[in-house]
Motif scaffolding. Sequence first.
Motif, PDB file in Angstrom:
ATOM      1  N   GLY A   1       0.807  -1.208   0.000  1.00 38.43           N
ATOM      2  CA  GLY A   1       0.000   0.000   0.000  1.00 38.43           C
ATOM      3  C   GLY A   1       0.838   1.255   0.000  1.00 38.43           C
ATOM      4  N   ALA A   2       2.166   1.118   0.063  1.00 38.25           N
ATOM      5  CA  ALA A   2       3.000   2.313   0.135  1.00 38.25           C
ATOM      6  C   ALA A   2       4.040   2.393  -0.962  1.00 38.25           C
ATOM      7  CB  ALA A   2       3.690   2.375   1.497  1.00 38.25           C
ATOM      8  N   GLY A   3       4.263   1.341  -1.709  1.00 40.72           N
ATOM      9  CA  GLY A   3       5.300   1.394  -2.720  1.00 40.72           C
ATOM     10  C   GLY A   3       5.002   0.468  -3.885  1.00 40.72           C
ATOM     11  N   PRO A   4       5.508   0.800  -5.097  1.00 40.16           N
ATOM     12  CA  PRO A   4       5.228  -0.020  -6.274  1.00 40.16           C
ATOM     13  C   PRO A   4       6.054  -1.301  -6.298  1.00 40.16           C
ATOM     14  CG  PRO A   4       6.677   1.781  -6.853  1.00 40.16           C
ATOM     15  CD  PRO A   4       6.310   1.983  -5.417  1.00 40.16           C
ATOM     16  N   VAL A   5       5.536  -2.292  -7.017  1.00 40.22           N
ATOM     17  CA  VAL A   5       6.234  -3.554  -7.266  1.00 40.22           C
ATOM     18  C   VAL A   5       6.293  -3.727  -8.780  1.00 40.22           C
ATOM     19  CG1 VAL A   5       6.204  -6.054  -6.962  1.00 40.22           C
ATOM     20  CG2 VAL A   5       5.438  -4.561  -5.106  1.00 40.22           C
ATOM     21  N   THR A   6       7.469  -4.045  -9.307  1.00 37.31           N
ATOM     22  CA  THR A   6       7.644  -4.206 -10.752  1.00 37.31           C
ATOM     23  C   THR A   6       8.070  -5.631 -11.053  1.00 37.31           C
ATOM     24  OG1 THR A   6       8.309  -1.892 -10.930  1.00 37.31           O
ATOM     25  CG2 THR A   6       8.775  -3.305 -12.810  1.00 37.31           C
ATOM     26  N   LEU A   7       7.331  -6.274 -11.950  1.00 40.89           N
ATOM     27  CA  LEU A   7       7.589  -7.656 -12.342  1.00 40.89           C
ATOM     28  C   LEU A   7       7.859  -7.717 -13.838  1.00 40.89           C
ATOM     29  CD1 LEU A   7       4.581  -9.345 -10.453  1.00 40.89           C
ATOM     30  CD2 LEU A   7       6.911  -8.981  -9.593  1.00 40.89           C
ATOM     31  N   ALA A   8       8.507  -8.809 -14.268  1.00 39.47           N
ATOM     32  CA  ALA A   8       8.779  -9.015 -15.690  1.00 39.47           C
ATOM     33  C   ALA A   8       8.448 -10.447 -16.073  1.00 39.47           C
ATOM     34  CB  ALA A   8      10.248  -8.717 -16.004  1.00 39.47           C
ATOM     35  N   GLY A   9       8.178 -10.643 -17.356  1.00 36.22           N
ATOM     36  CA  GLY A   9       7.896 -11.982 -17.847  1.00 36.22           C
ATOM     37  C   GLY A   9       9.143 -12.800 -18.036  1.00 36.22           C
ATOM     38  N   ALA A  10      10.240 -12.148 -18.408  1.00 33.28           N
ATOM     39  CA  ALA A  10      11.503 -12.853 -18.639  1.00 33.28           C
ATOM     40  C   ALA A  10      12.637 -11.846 -18.561  1.00 33.28           C
ATOM     41  CB  ALA A  10      11.496 -13.552 -19.999  1.00 33.28           C
ATOM     42  N   LEU A  11      13.818 -12.348 -18.242  1.00 42.04           N
ATOM     43  CA  LEU A  11      15.019 -11.513 -18.169  1.00 42.04           C
ATOM     44  C   LEU A  11      16.120 -12.221 -18.931  1.00 42.04           C
ATOM     45  CD1 LEU A  11      16.480  -9.014 -16.961  1.00 42.04           C
ATOM     46  CD2 LEU A  11      17.073 -10.467 -15.002  1.00 42.04           C
ATOM     47  N   THR A  12      16.615 -11.584 -19.988  1.00 43.48           N
ATOM     48  CA  THR A  12      17.689 -12.146 -20.804  1.00 43.48           C
ATOM     49  C   THR A  12      18.783 -11.107 -20.933  1.00 43.48           C
ATOM     50  OG1 THR A  12      16.093 -13.473 -22.067  1.00 43.48           O
ATOM     51  CG2 THR A  12      18.283 -13.195 -23.012  1.00 43.48           C
ATOM     52  N   GLY A  13      19.948 -11.373 -20.314  1.00 42.37           N
ATOM     53  CA  GLY A  13      21.023 -10.403 -20.333  1.00 42.37           C
ATOM     54  C   GLY A  13      20.553  -9.093 -19.717  1.00 42.37           C
ATOM     55  N   PRO A  14      20.740  -7.969 -20.430  1.00 35.58           N
ATOM     56  CA  PRO A  14      20.302  -6.672 -19.882  1.00 35.58           C
ATOM     57  C   PRO A  14      18.870  -6.313 -20.245  1.00 35.58           C
ATOM     58  CG  PRO A  14      21.531  -6.303 -21.888  1.00 35.58           C
ATOM     59  CD  PRO A  14      21.498  -7.798 -21.684  1.00 35.58           C
ATOM     60  N   THR A  15      18.087  -7.278 -20.727  1.00 31.36           N
ATOM     61  CA  THR A  15      16.755  -6.988 -21.250  1.00 31.36           C
ATOM     62  C   THR A  15      15.684  -7.726 -20.472  1.00 31.36           C
ATOM     63  OG1 THR A  15      17.709  -6.711 -23.470  1.00 31.36           O
ATOM     64  CG2 THR A  15      15.325  -6.972 -23.318  1.00 31.36           C
ATOM     65  N   ALA A  16      14.694  -6.976 -19.993  1.00 27.04           N
ATOM     66  CA  ALA A  16      13.532  -7.550 -19.317  1.00 27.04           C
ATOM     67  C   ALA A  16      12.316  -7.369 -20.215  1.00 27.04           C
ATOM     68  CB  ALA A  16      13.307  -6.871 -17.968  1.00 27.04           C
TER      69      ALA A  16
ATOM     70  N   VAL B   1      22.661  -8.407 -13.879  1.00 24.43           N
ATOM     71  CA  VAL B   1      22.644  -7.576 -15.099  1.00 24.43           C
ATOM     72  C   VAL B   1      23.928  -6.765 -15.155  1.00 24.43           C
ATOM     73  CG1 VAL B   1      21.528  -5.610 -16.214  1.00 24.43           C
ATOM     74  CG2 VAL B   1      20.142  -7.468 -15.294  1.00 24.43           C
ATOM     75  N   ARG B   2      24.697  -6.953 -16.213  1.00 23.46           N
ATOM     76  CA  ARG B   2      25.993  -6.286 -16.363  1.00 23.46           C
ATOM     77  C   ARG B   2      25.876  -5.166 -17.397  1.00 23.46           C
ATOM     78  NH1 ARG B   2      30.003  -8.914 -13.904  1.00 23.46           N
ATOM     79  NH2 ARG B   2      31.596  -7.893 -15.177  1.00 23.46           N
ATOM     80  N   VAL B   3      25.989  -3.935 -16.921  1.00 24.66           N
ATOM     81  CA  VAL B   3      25.924  -2.746 -17.779  1.00 24.66           C
ATOM     82  C   VAL B   3      26.987  -1.770 -17.296  1.00 24.66           C
ATOM     83  CG1 VAL B   3      23.476  -2.955 -18.378  1.00 24.66           C
ATOM     84  CG2 VAL B   3      24.137  -1.763 -16.290  1.00 24.66           C
ATOM     85  N   PRO B   4      27.347  -0.791 -18.121  1.00 24.05           N
ATOM     86  CA  PRO B   4      28.304   0.226 -17.655  1.00 24.05           C
ATOM     87  C   PRO B   4      27.778   0.978 -16.438  1.00 24.05           C
ATOM     88  CG  PRO B   4      28.043   0.315 -20.036  1.00 24.05           C
ATOM     89  CD  PRO B   4      26.994  -0.625 -19.532  1.00 24.05           C
ATOM     90  N   VAL B   5      28.699   1.586 -15.708  1.00 25.33           N
ATOM     91  CA  VAL B   5      28.370   2.344 -14.500  1.00 25.33           C
ATOM     92  C   VAL B   5      28.821   3.784 -14.707  1.00 25.33           C
ATOM     93  CG1 VAL B   5      28.766   2.575 -12.023  1.00 25.33           C
ATOM     94  CG2 VAL B   5      28.580   0.300 -13.055  1.00 25.33           C
ATOM     95  N   ALA B   6      27.921   4.732 -14.471  1.00 20.74           N
ATOM     96  CA  ALA B   6      28.225   6.154 -14.660  1.00 20.74           C
ATOM     97  C   ALA B   6      28.245   6.866 -13.316  1.00 20.74           C
ATOM     98  CB  ALA B   6      27.198   6.804 -15.581  1.00 20.74           C
ATOM     99  N   ALA B   7      29.317   7.625 -13.079  1.00 20.83           N
ATOM    100  CA  ALA B   7      29.449   8.373 -11.818  1.00 20.83           C
ATOM    101  C   ALA B   7      28.794   9.737 -11.989  1.00 20.83           C
ATOM    102  CB  ALA B   7      30.916   8.511 -11.449  1.00 20.83           C
ATOM    103  N   LEU B   8      27.464   9.772 -11.920  1.00 22.96           N
ATOM    104  CA  LEU B   8      26.715  11.004 -12.137  1.00 22.96           C
ATOM    105  C   LEU B   8      26.740  11.886 -10.892  1.00 22.96           C
ATOM    106  CD1 LEU B   8      23.435   9.810 -13.919  1.00 22.96           C
ATOM    107  CD2 LEU B   8      25.577  10.532 -14.957  1.00 22.96           C
ATOM    108  N   SER B   9      26.746  13.180 -11.127  1.00 23.05           N
ATOM    109  CA  SER B   9      26.512  14.112 -10.027  1.00 23.05           C
ATOM    110  C   SER B   9      25.027  14.097  -9.694  1.00 23.05           C
ATOM    111  CB  SER B   9      26.932  15.521 -10.437  1.00 23.05           C
ATOM    112  OG  SER B   9      26.086  15.991 -11.487  1.00 23.05           O
TER     113      SER B   9
END
Length: 422
Positions: free
Chosen positions: A241-256, A356-364
């Motif tokens: 009741g206080a926060g969203p939940v996100t689900l996926a049908g499948a996860l392949t590499g970096p793609t859901a 999930v392996r993706v690049p990492v960005a050091a954002l301000s």
Amino acid sequence: MLGLTAAVVAGLGGAAYFAQTRQPDRQRLDQEAARALTGDSDAIEAIHRRQATGVSLMEDFLQRHCRANAAQIQQDIACLTNPMGPAGVLALARLQLLPERTADLLKDASDRLAPGETRETLRRLISDQTRHHKRIAGFLEGLYARNFHRLFVARRALLERDSQSAPARLFFAYAPFAETWSMLRTAPPDLQMRFLLLRLHTGRDGPAVDCLERFSAADVLRVARQTWWPVEIESSTNVIGAGPVTLAGALTGPTAFHILRLTPQAAASSNAAPGWASLERWFRWTFVFRYKEPWLGRQGVAYAENEMRAVNQANRPGPSMTREPAEASLWLPETAAAEVFGPGHCEAVRALPAGVRVPVAALSRQEAALWHAGGVFEWARPLFASAMQRHLRFAPNPHPPPQVFASAEEAAQQPRRSKRRR
């Protein structure tokens, strides 16, 4: 003994003969199905005369020929040189079944063709894609409506037993909604939710969203996990009741694939199970990069395609939103594939799944806020596939480009900058 041997040989010979004759029969039936899908009235009537057998014929064809595969698309375009021949009829049917996200690929192929009949045929197909989809959806609706009572009991049992069954999904996606819901009015609540969530999963929801409003958020999530959304992408860190939940049908590499995000309502009382406030769906998220330091609960950026949103109107005296019926949309049991990208936008996501392996960005913090607001900047262009880049507007960098690491392990080796004292 000799008689038995002769009988066995005769039986094997008969099986071999049947195997040899079955292939031409399959080709003949494929031609009939393909002509029906391309609008041939004689083929459509022949499919209808077959009744339940015609339904099975179409379902078999759709399962074998519905593929958004770049290599297959190129082969089918080549067959358009003779659209009335057997190969051309199959190619035209497969091209008309392609999802809308393939429009860029088809246009690029058209631009590469020399002027002539093939190019014009492909261009007409591209410009009429929406009309073809509505026509095919209407044909399938009519086919299942005519055979509804012949198939309902068996397909209901199949939906209960195997939520991934293509025949069950096709039947309940295209069967008349009002009649189906009436037949399920005494069914167990979980089966009712399976049907309603299937309509969401296929994008043919219409009144299904209204009917789903009577079920609690916890029950909707439970049945969603059991059926078409088994992978958890983002979990609520708060009580239901206080926060969203996100689900996926499948996860392949970096793609859901097939994303469903449910935001629960706050419970009206301590005894009442909270309902859901909103449902958001996307066809696909492709995770692009992760933040080195999370910002306001966001951990990275994904390229999100085909977003749909529904708001629970059950307790609103004057709903401000109207829903467009989605029954005219075309859905097909397509195999998830990540090679053809369509229109999308950048979504700042709360979590990236483990592994999930993706690049990492050091954002301000300042730039993270801009990405959260929908900004997309030039320094990140190389991180997006070229098919994604054509759908994004890259703004000039508002800040110096951040340091980008190839992996989370490499980013972890970089010492954190100490904060300056004022």
